[in-house]
Motif scaffolding. Structure first.
Motif, short mmCIF file in Angstrom:
data_model
loop_
_atom_site.label_atom_id
_atom_site.label_comp_id
_atom_site.label_asym_id
_atom_site.label_seq_id
_atom_site.Cartn_x
_atom_site.Cartn_y
_atom_site.Cartn_z
N PRO A 184 50.11 33.28 -96.52
CA PRO A 184 50.91 32.19 -97.11
C PRO A 184 51.04 31.04 -96.12
CG PRO A 184 52.35 33.92 -96.32
CD PRO A 184 50.94 34.43 -96.14
N GLY A 185 51.38 29.87 -96.63
CA GLY A 185 51.68 28.75 -95.75
C GLY A 185 52.90 29.08 -94.91
N VAL A 198 45.07 41.43 -81.42
CA VAL A 198 46.50 41.29 -81.21
C VAL A 198 46.92 40.17 -82.14
CG1 VAL A 198 48.36 40.77 -79.57
CG2 VAL A 198 46.34 42.04 -78.81
N TRP A 199 47.50 40.55 -83.27
CA TRP A 199 47.65 39.61 -84.39
C TRP A 199 48.65 38.53 -84.07
CZ3 TRP A 199 43.43 40.86 -86.37
CH2 TRP A 199 43.04 42.17 -86.55
N ASP A 200 48.20 37.28 -84.16
CA ASP A 200 49.04 36.13 -83.83
C ASP A 200 49.95 35.71 -84.97
OD1 ASP A 200 47.78 35.03 -81.11
OD2 ASP A 200 46.14 35.72 -82.40
N VAL A 201 49.58 36.04 -86.19
CA VAL A 201 50.36 35.63 -87.36
C VAL A 201 50.83 36.88 -88.09
CG1 VAL A 201 50.44 34.22 -89.44
CG2 VAL A 201 48.92 33.57 -87.54
N TRP A 202 52.12 36.97 -88.32
CA TRP A 202 52.69 38.13 -89.00
C TRP A 202 54.01 37.74 -89.66
CZ3 TRP A 202 57.33 39.94 -86.70
CH2 TRP A 202 57.59 39.42 -85.42
N ARG A 203 54.51 38.64 -90.46
CA ARG A 203 55.67 38.28 -91.30
C ARG A 203 56.48 39.53 -91.63
NH1 ARG A 203 55.70 33.68 -95.17
NH2 ARG A 203 57.08 34.08 -96.94
#
Length: 356
Positions: free
Chosen positions: A243-244, A319-324
């Protein structure tokens, strides 16, 4: 609004700049400075006697805002004070949030042509410090130095409603900053409404290890949890339809992407709690308590899902930079590429609208 590239060498505040020693004093002794102001204040008439740390920290911030409001001249109020439901081209201004914006034109610290008196400047900075966990204040100032040339150079404030009437809110904005306090006059929401924080420690495009980024440890804690997942769990957690970053409106009962925290093992849930703790840790105790209370109302962490977005993996290091982390009315969206942006929206009711 597009972020400008950041140059720590160009943005740093030079020793000897007018006001430097005073700002440094407040930076190191924010709690003491706020306490000094509070010694001159009566307890708010509506406040119940309490020894609770969360209640005390909230009262401190709100009492300081009341003192600031009372000190403003008619001309100052005309420029930075608004009705509770004031709207403009950005919508309901009190609840607007963005990654880089000025809520008004008047900077909190302007040495050449100051809008605020020296006492007001010190008071505003004490208010700013009162929003944060004392252990985080040096890191917050480092972020401001890297991103905006230091505290006060790009930050602006606005006040909505009137302190002491049951409806008021203080909002501070700037590059990588939207933060608020509301005296619990904004119902159903934590942090007084949606907030934003970020950091571009070594420039606009950070490398895979995000050197010097004060918020990167939050992502490392989330990635520690990802490493504990088995193959099937990782398939659930990895989501390619990202998502944005500003899309943090509540989904309520709608389907949320990612792995359900309720399906994690006991040891994985323990680390999930540590992820949550790392997210709320920078803020004052009262805001931490309110955020957890809102989360508990909607079912706690078990009602949330955790998603990792592999398409923006800096350095391809997994190493995931974007997560939620997201629940029915809890959204903490962490975008770490090309640098850290974090959008936060927390309430106890998913019907609360978002204004971005």
């Amino acid at each position: 609004m597009v972020d400008r590239p950041s140059c720590p060498d160009c943005d740093s505040t030079e020793e000897g700049t007018p006001g430097h020693s005073r700002r440094r004093f407040l930076q190191v002794t924010g709690t003491a400075a706020a306490a000094g102001w509070l010694k001159t204040l009566p307890s708010p008439a509506h406040a119940e006697p309490t020894s609770s740390p969360s209640s005390s920290s909230a009262r401190s911030s709100e009492s300081l805002v009341k003192t600031l409001y009372d000190s403003l001249t008619p001309d100052q109020r005309k420029k930075i004070c608004f009705a509770w439901d004031h709207t403009d081209s950005r919508g309901l201004l009190r609840t607007h949030v963005s990654n880089n914006w000025q809520i008004v034109d008047q900077k909190t610290l302007n040495v050449v042509s100051p809008f605020y008196t020296k006492d007001q400047q010190e008071l505003i900075e004490a208010i700013f410090h009162s929003f944060y966990n004392p252990e985080w204040r040096e890191r917050i100032h480092q972020q401001l130095k890297d991103d905006a040339g230091g505290y006060g150079t790009q930050q602006t404030i606005a006040l909505f409603g009137e302190p002491g009437t049951g409806k008021f809110e203080f909002v501070m904005t700037g590059r990588h900053l939207t933060i608020r306090c509301d005296g619990d006059s904004t119902e159903h929401v934590a942090f007084g409404g949606p907030i934003f924080y970020g950091h571009a420690a070594k420039g606009f495009d950070e490398t895979k290890d995000h050197p010097g980024n004060v918020f990167w440890p939050q992502a490392l804690k989330a990635n520690e949890l990802f490493q504990m997942l088995d193959g099937k769990q990782r398939m659930q957690a990895l989501v390619h339809d990202m998502p944005g970053e500003h899309e943090v409106a509540f989904k309520g009962k709608k389907t949320i992407d990612g792995i359900p925290v309720s399906e994690l093992s006991a040891d994985q849930k323990e680390v999930a709690q540590k992820v949550l703790k790392s997210l709320i840790e920078p803020y004052r105790t009262s805001d931490q308590t309110e955020a957890l209370k809102c989360l508990e109302t909607q079912g706690g962490l078990d009602a949330c899902r955790l998603a990792f977005y592999p398409d923006d993996d800096i350095g391809d290091d997994k190493v995931w930079d974007v997560w939620r982390l997201e629940g029915p009315s809890f959204v903490w969206h962490y975008r770490g590429s090309p640098h850290v942006h974090v959008w936060v929206n927390v309430a106890d009711d998913p019907s609360v609208p978002l204004n971005v």
